[in-house]
Design a protein around this motif. Structure first.
Motif, short mmCIF file in Angstrom:
data_model
loop_
_atom_site.label_atom_id
_atom_site.label_comp_id
_atom_site.label_asym_id
_atom_site.label_seq_id
_atom_site.Cartn_x
_atom_site.Cartn_y
_atom_site.Cartn_z
N GLN A 6 14.69 11.54 25.65
CA GLN A 6 15.44 10.52 26.05
C GLN A 6 16.53 11.21 26.94
OE1 GLN A 6 17.00 7.40 23.55
NE2 GLN A 6 15.74 8.30 21.69
N THR A 7 17.17 10.39 27.54
CA THR A 7 18.40 10.79 28.52
C THR A 7 19.44 10.31 28.00
OG1 THR A 7 18.04 9.05 30.15
CG2 THR A 7 16.69 11.34 30.72
N LEU A 8 20.60 10.63 28.44
CA LEU A 8 22.02 10.14 27.99
C LEU A 8 22.08 8.68 28.57
CD1 LEU A 8 24.49 13.08 28.86
CD2 LEU A 8 23.77 12.02 26.33
N ASP A 9 21.38 8.18 29.54
CA ASP A 9 21.56 6.96 29.81
C ASP A 9 20.43 6.04 29.34
OD1 ASP A 9 19.34 7.73 31.26
OD2 ASP A 9 20.11 7.48 33.15
N ALA A 10 19.88 6.50 28.17
CA ALA A 10 18.73 5.89 27.39
C ALA A 10 17.59 5.17 28.08
CB ALA A 10 19.45 4.49 26.86
#
Length: 208
Positions: A6-10
């Protein structure tokens, strides 16, 4: 074992294959207990021992008459009630340097990582870059990801600077470089977050 990245922006960033020899080990409570106990004992500092009656150099000669002096009948200046005398029941030097086989320590770390993966409390992130290193931006991103009450974030060689600055004021987020991964911190937190770089470093650490 496949885990979504995942990334921090979901947003999804594909999958990553985790080594089953590291993240798929069946946890044992006795091994984890031994490693955590060793780790907590290891970080205790040894107290400086006080000098007791047998350690101070003072006269033992009786310094007054037995009777008629109007004072107590003392005979030894090493007694704790005299200035410069020994300490009564003072702190002793204690050894807080237990030993534990490296094989057990390594196995404990494998089991700690596996326990998080087995419980669904392991999240793999592509990277930890936070826009402008702002805490407000990071809090909004973390709300979308649904982390637990407390989270341990492990990065590669060094923690991403923007994430370290942004998370500095968040008491429920702790960060570590991959070299600092340890059993106690992993088990203490509700959620374990690893970056791709952290996974590579951990797998290289075990395979090395």
């Amino acid at each position: 074992m496949k885990v979504k990245v995942q990334t921090l922006d979901a947003k999804g960033k594909g999958d990553i294959d985790l080594n089953d020899e590291i993240f798929g080990v069946e946890p044992r409570a006795d091994i984890l207990h031994r490693v955590v106990t060793w780790q907590l004992e290891k970080r205790r500092a040894t107290a400086r021992g006080a000098r007791e009656r047998g350690d101070v150099a003072r006269t033992g000669k009786k310094f007054g008459r037995q009777k008629g002096g109007g004072t107590a009948r003392h005979g030894n200046r090493r007694a704790p009630n005299f200035i410069g005398g020994g300490k009564a029941h003072g702190p002793r030097v204690r050894d807080f340097n237990p030993s534990l086989n490296k094989k057990i320590r390594v196995l404990g770390l494998r089991m700690a990582l596996s326990s998080k993966a087995k419980a669904g409390q392991l999240i793999v992130m592509d990277n930890l870059t936070v826009k402008d290193a702002k805490t407000k931006v990071l809090k909004n991103d973390l709300a979308k990801l649904g982390f637990g009450r407390t989270t341990l974030v492990i990065d590669g060689d060094a923690v991403d600077t923007s994430f370290a600055l942004a998370s500095g004021n968040l008491f429920d987020i702790n960060v570590l470089p991959a070299i600092g991964a340890n059993v106690y911190d992993i088990l203490k937190h509700d959620t374990l977050v690893l970056t791709r770089a952290a996974v590579e470093k951990l797998e290289a650490r075990f395979n090395g």
